[in-house]
Write a protein that holds these residues in place. Sequence first.
Motif, mmCIF file in Angstrom:
data_model
loop_
_atom_site.group_PDB
_atom_site.id
_atom_site.type_symbol
_atom_site.label_atom_id
_atom_site.label_comp_id
_atom_site.label_asym_id
_atom_site.label_seq_id
_atom_site.Cartn_x
_atom_site.Cartn_y
_atom_site.Cartn_z
ATOM 1 N N ALA A 37 38.568 34.633 40.950
ATOM 2 C CA ALA A 37 38.105 35.611 41.872
ATOM 3 C C ALA A 37 39.570 36.205 42.381
ATOM 4 C CB ALA A 37 37.278 35.345 43.061
ATOM 5 N N ILE A 38 39.777 37.415 42.939
ATOM 6 C CA ILE A 38 40.808 37.730 43.796
ATOM 7 C C ILE A 38 40.538 38.212 45.241
ATOM 8 C CG2 ILE A 38 41.994 38.158 41.514
ATOM 9 C CD1 ILE A 38 42.068 41.055 42.027
ATOM 10 N N THR A 39 41.370 38.151 45.996
ATOM 11 C CA THR A 39 41.319 39.157 47.457
ATOM 12 C C THR A 39 42.684 39.954 47.234
ATOM 13 O OG1 THR A 39 42.415 37.336 48.422
ATOM 14 C CG2 THR A 39 40.144 37.298 48.619
ATOM 15 N N LEU A 40 42.483 40.857 48.042
ATOM 16 C CA LEU A 40 43.589 42.227 47.802
ATOM 17 C C LEU A 40 44.217 42.551 49.368
ATOM 18 C CD1 LEU A 40 45.750 44.111 46.445
ATOM 19 C CD2 LEU A 40 43.795 45.647 46.516
ATOM 20 N N GLN A 41 45.469 42.252 49.530
ATOM 21 C CA GLN A 41 46.119 42.796 50.919
ATOM 22 C C GLN A 41 47.027 43.859 50.302
ATOM 23 O OE1 GLN A 41 48.676 39.898 52.887
ATOM 24 N NE2 GLN A 41 48.676 41.114 54.912
ATOM 25 N N VAL A 111 44.983 49.807 27.186
ATOM 26 C CA VAL A 111 44.478 48.559 27.687
ATOM 27 C C VAL A 111 43.078 48.730 28.257
ATOM 28 C CG1 VAL A 111 46.670 47.455 27.713
ATOM 29 C CG2 VAL A 111 45.983 48.715 29.834
ATOM 30 N N PRO A 112 42.161 47.777 28.199
ATOM 31 C CA PRO A 112 40.998 48.078 29.050
ATOM 32 C C PRO A 112 40.947 48.157 30.426
ATOM 33 C CG PRO A 112 41.081 45.795 27.906
ATOM 34 C CD PRO A 112 42.093 46.510 27.532
ATOM 35 N N VAL A 113 40.023 48.659 30.865
ATOM 36 C CA VAL A 113 40.157 48.836 32.371
ATOM 37 C C VAL A 113 38.860 47.760 32.614
ATOM 38 C CG1 VAL A 113 39.411 50.217 34.372
ATOM 39 C CG2 VAL A 113 40.709 51.243 32.804
ATOM 40 N N VAL A 114 39.375 46.723 33.481
ATOM 41 C CA VAL A 114 38.238 45.745 33.837
ATOM 42 C C VAL A 114 37.457 45.925 34.921
ATOM 43 C CG1 VAL A 114 38.209 43.272 34.390
ATOM 44 C CG2 VAL A 114 40.052 44.049 32.882
ATOM 45 N N ALA A 115 38.054 46.687 36.244
ATOM 46 C CA ALA A 115 37.320 46.833 37.447
ATOM 47 C C ALA A 115 37.977 48.063 37.975
ATOM 48 C CB ALA A 115 36.786 45.683 38.134
ATOM 49 N N THR A 126 37.391 40.627 51.477
ATOM 50 C CA THR A 126 36.324 40.826 50.511
ATOM 51 C C THR A 126 36.761 40.515 49.083
ATOM 52 O OG1 THR A 126 35.497 42.619 51.986
ATOM 53 C CG2 THR A 126 34.693 42.484 49.538
ATOM 54 N N ALA A 127 36.425 39.517 48.495
ATOM 55 C CA ALA A 127 36.659 38.947 47.025
ATOM 56 C C ALA A 127 36.132 39.551 46.099
ATOM 57 C CB ALA A 127 36.717 37.317 47.079
ATOM 58 N N LEU A 128 36.818 39.696 44.875
ATOM 59 C CA LEU A 128 36.215 40.432 43.630
ATOM 60 C C LEU A 128 35.779 39.155 42.913
ATOM 61 C CD1 LEU A 128 35.507 42.941 42.020
ATOM 62 C CD2 LEU A 128 37.744 42.854 41.287
ATOM 63 N N ASP A 129 34.587 38.931 42.474
ATOM 64 C CA ASP A 129 34.402 37.734 41.876
ATOM 65 C C ASP A 129 34.059 37.973 40.273
ATOM 66 O OD1 ASP A 129 34.488 35.989 43.783
ATOM 67 O OD2 ASP A 129 32.425 36.849 44.559
ATOM 68 N N GLN A 158 38.970 29.463 40.590
ATOM 69 C CA GLN A 158 39.786 29.684 41.889
ATOM 70 C C GLN A 158 39.981 31.056 42.551
ATOM 71 O OE1 GLN A 158 43.836 28.017 41.318
ATOM 72 N NE2 GLN A 158 43.024 26.087 40.633
ATOM 73 N N THR A 159 40.188 31.338 43.904
ATOM 74 C CA THR A 159 40.521 32.600 44.192
ATOM 75 C C THR A 159 41.935 32.837 44.469
ATOM 76 O OG1 THR A 159 38.135 32.560 45.235
ATOM 77 C CG2 THR A 159 39.757 34.086 46.158
ATOM 78 N N THR A 160 42.410 33.945 43.802
ATOM 79 C CA THR A 160 43.945 34.113 43.940
ATOM 80 C C THR A 160 44.164 35.287 44.863
ATOM 81 O OG1 THR A 160 44.112 33.686 41.670
ATOM 82 C CG2 THR A 160 45.916 34.995 42.533
#
Length: 247
Positions: A37-41, A111-115, A126-129, A158-160
């Motif tokens: 997962a990732i979070t974004l700032q 390249v493919p779009v993932v999300a 708000t994490a993207l899992d 892990q969450t990045t």
Amino acid sequence: MSRRSVWPRWFVSASVLLLVGFVVPPGPAAAEPTTGAITLQVVSARTVGPAPQIQQGDPVTDYRWLITADDTGDPHDALEHCLPARAGVASAPDFADHCRWPSIRNTPGAVPVVAQGDQAKLAAGTALDGLPAGRYLISVTADGYKIDGEHLTVTAGQTTAVRVGMQPYPLPLGTVRLRVFDDSVPVDGTYEVGAERGLAGFTAHLSDVMGEVTVDYYGNPLCTKYRHSAPDTTHPAGRSSSSTASR
């Protein structure tokens, strides 16, 4: 004559069977995670002027983002994958198919779009899992800012935390310098200082969404040299357009 207790054999056997019957067999091993997962700032990467104007580090709260797979290759891939003398062409005729040097490897062209989404789907809190482990590029757009982004690596389980600094308008002026070289020692898309010679006599073209760029910020032909005489009051990183220009 001493007395001792003698347990009937049938009782001992029944006790053993009873104990064995209560042994709980081990359950199946938990599968190793394959996604992360990732979070974004998102913040301003630069100060525009004194407060209350935009300051470096100010949060950008209204944005859109897009995640694509990172397919840029690896200029540091091992020589064993990329050089015939090391790979053994006789035994591995397809060695070049496994080389990840950007200048050699075959790419699909897109390249493919993932999300994709906005701040409601991905933010600092708000994490993207569910992202498969691997390398990605996240691109971010927001009103008043140049498009920006960040390369990232997702680790399984892990969450990045990803932080993207965006350049607010007006953008500072910059200078483009080109180095054209004979990419042969080795062919890897990287300039090897002292080993690869520069090439002269080339012509460069700079284009944007409107077509070829032929003039600079002040409307003068590209490569105009300036003798600066005063600070630019209309652009924080430029010079006065009344400066004397020479070719």
